[in-house]
Design an enzyme around this catalytic site. Structure first.
Site, PDB file in Angstrom:
ATOM      1  NE  ARG A  16      -8.929  15.293  21.032  1.00 28.76           N
ATOM      2  CZ  ARG A  16      -7.718  15.699  21.354  1.00 28.76           C
ATOM      3  NH1 ARG A  16      -6.741  15.618  20.463  1.00 28.76           N
ATOM      4  NH2 ARG A  16      -7.477  16.186  22.542  1.00 28.76           N
ATOM      5  CD1 TRP A  55      -5.253  13.161  12.781  1.00 34.78           C
ATOM      6  CD2 TRP A  55      -5.634  11.223  11.746  1.00 34.78           C
ATOM      7  NE1 TRP A  55      -6.438  13.282  12.083  1.00 34.78           N
ATOM      8  CE2 TRP A  55      -6.680  12.114  11.437  1.00 34.78           C
ATOM      9  CE3 TRP A  55      -5.665   9.937  11.201  1.00 34.78           C
ATOM     10  CZ2 TRP A  55      -7.761  11.756  10.621  1.00 34.78           C
ATOM     11  CZ3 TRP A  55      -6.729   9.578  10.387  1.00 34.78           C
ATOM     12  CH2 TRP A  55      -7.753  10.484  10.098  1.00 34.78           C
ATOM     13  CG  HIS A  56      -3.041  14.229  19.024  1.00 33.08           C
ATOM     14  ND1 HIS A  56      -1.807  14.430  18.441  1.00 33.08           N
ATOM     15  CD2 HIS A  56      -3.108  15.120  20.043  1.00 33.08           C
ATOM     16  CE1 HIS A  56      -1.169  15.379  19.091  1.00 33.08           C
ATOM     17  NE2 HIS A  56      -1.922  15.826  20.071  1.00 33.08           N
ATOM     18  NE  ARG A  57      -2.514  20.384  18.279  1.00 33.86           N
ATOM     19  CZ  ARG A  57      -1.493  21.222  18.113  1.00 33.86           C
ATOM     20  NH1 ARG A  57      -0.259  20.751  18.012  1.00 33.86           N
ATOM     21  NH2 ARG A  57      -1.687  22.509  18.055  1.00 33.86           N
TER      22      ARG A  57
END
Length: 366
Positions: A237, A204-206
């Site tokens: 992030r 999960w990073h976008r």
């Protein structure tokens, strides 16, 4: 001594794509210069990949990370120009669709050095997606376009780029099959207290899933309602955003949600291939799910790999919690893992890097 070639890379997926191409170029005696823009900079997201994939250490690191898309692209361009001039390679390889790729293509194009774009022609049709603009600009700036699948080649032909476009297959496939047996999977999953095929792997990073508190809360509610262990190598992030929104405590309190440090490529192969389902917003991992033989739920409303969606390998979350939980349980309970006999049709035969270097020698390095 053969000619000098340069690779410009900046993040995890690009290091993976670089590995088989670099190996093939070294085998043929080329002098390589590797420039790391610094987009992924900590050990788990950068140095570990160079060590595990046996990629030579970067000759230059621009140390550019963070900031808006425009600021990052501009900083890379300003620092990169002097580096390219210093080495003045005969050809430059760029990979994928990141800000590093766009900045590299703009600088190299201005210096009239031929560009090979590895993973060319991918289109989502969503122009609001930052990477979509990058893909289009880089393809039109490059001399040689290496399409990972037939659909991408068709996109290039439709844009009038057919004379410099070729279906080579996907270097991600090359990398996966080359490295898949180089880690002790049983020891790794035991380390995290999980059992084979009894956990979900999540990444999960976008930006679309981390820049809004409501979306982050929605994702946490989804995880909380999954009746299965979810292991998540968390991107820096995402971790930072959870802290900023004061959601980190809530995330850590979810009993079935195991947040771990980012892992290297070999560990990711082991975790993905031994999971029962992959939930991700990563374009790279969603494709790798196919190589791993594990179905994927994609956390963006983008047709990321249309061929894989067409055979039901990738499904998109609906963002209706009840519907998505039902879909997740149906996938797991029905044992949706299947054969990948279509693999060759979609992504080549595992020899994309050889074809890319062959084409480079034939069309540019004459």
């Amino acid at each position: 001594m053969k000619r000098t070639v340069m690779h410009i890379v900046g993040n995890r997926p690009q290091f993976i794509k670089l590995a088989p191409v670099s190996r093939e170029l070294r085998k043929r005696g080329y002098r390589e210069i590797i420039v790391h823009t610094g987009q992924h900079f900590d050990d788990n997201m950068s140095s570990m990949f160079f060590r595990q994939l046996d990629i030579p250490e970067p000759d230059q690191n621009l140390h550019v990370s963070g900031g808006s898309h425009c600021k990052m692209t501009a900083k890379i361009m300003m620092r990169l120009e002097d580096v390219v001039i210093k080495y003045y390679p005969q050809i430059v390889f760029v990979y994928g669709d990141t800000n590093s790729t766009l900045a590299a293509a703009l600088v190299v194009r201005k210096l009239n050095i031929p560009i090979v774009h590895v993973e060319a022609g991918i289109r989502t049709g969503v122009y609001e997606n930052p990477e979509e603009a990058n893909r289009i600009f880089v393809d039109h700036a490059s001399e040689l376009l290496c399409a990972p699948d037939k659909r991408s080649l068709d996109n290039l032909v439709q844009e009038g780029l057919g004379t410099k476009s070729y279906f080579t297959g996907d270097v991600m496939c090359d990398a996966y099959y080359n490295y898949k047996n180089q880690v002790d999977a049983k020891a790794l999953i035991s380390k995290y207290g999980i059992k084979e095929k009894e956990y979900i792997l999540m990444t999960w990073h976008r930006q679309e899933n981390t820049s809004d508190i409501e979306r982050m809360c929605q994702i946490l509610r989804l995880v909380e309602n999954i009746n299965k262990t979810v292991i998540c190598p968390m991107h820096p992030r995402t971790y930072r955003k959870l802290k900023d929104y004061k959601l980190l405590g809530k995330a850590k309190e979810i009993k079935n949600f195991h947040i771990i440090e980012p892992v290297g490529y070999l560990e990711m192969i082991a975790l993905s291939s031994n999971s029962c389902l992959i939930i991700t917003d990563s374009g790279g991992l969603s494709k790798e799910s196919y190589f791993a033989g594990v179905k994927c739920l994609y956390m963006l409303d983008i047709d990321v790999w249309v061929d894989l969606e067409s055979i039901g390998w990738i499904k998109k979350l609906t963002w209706n919690n009840e519907n998505d939980i039902s879909m997740i349980h149906d996938i797991i309970n029905s044992q949706m893992q299947g054969n990948r006999s279509n693999n060759g049709m979609f992504y080549g035969d595992g020899h994309a890097s050889e074809k890319i270097v062959d084409l480079t020698e034939k069309t540019i390095l004459l």
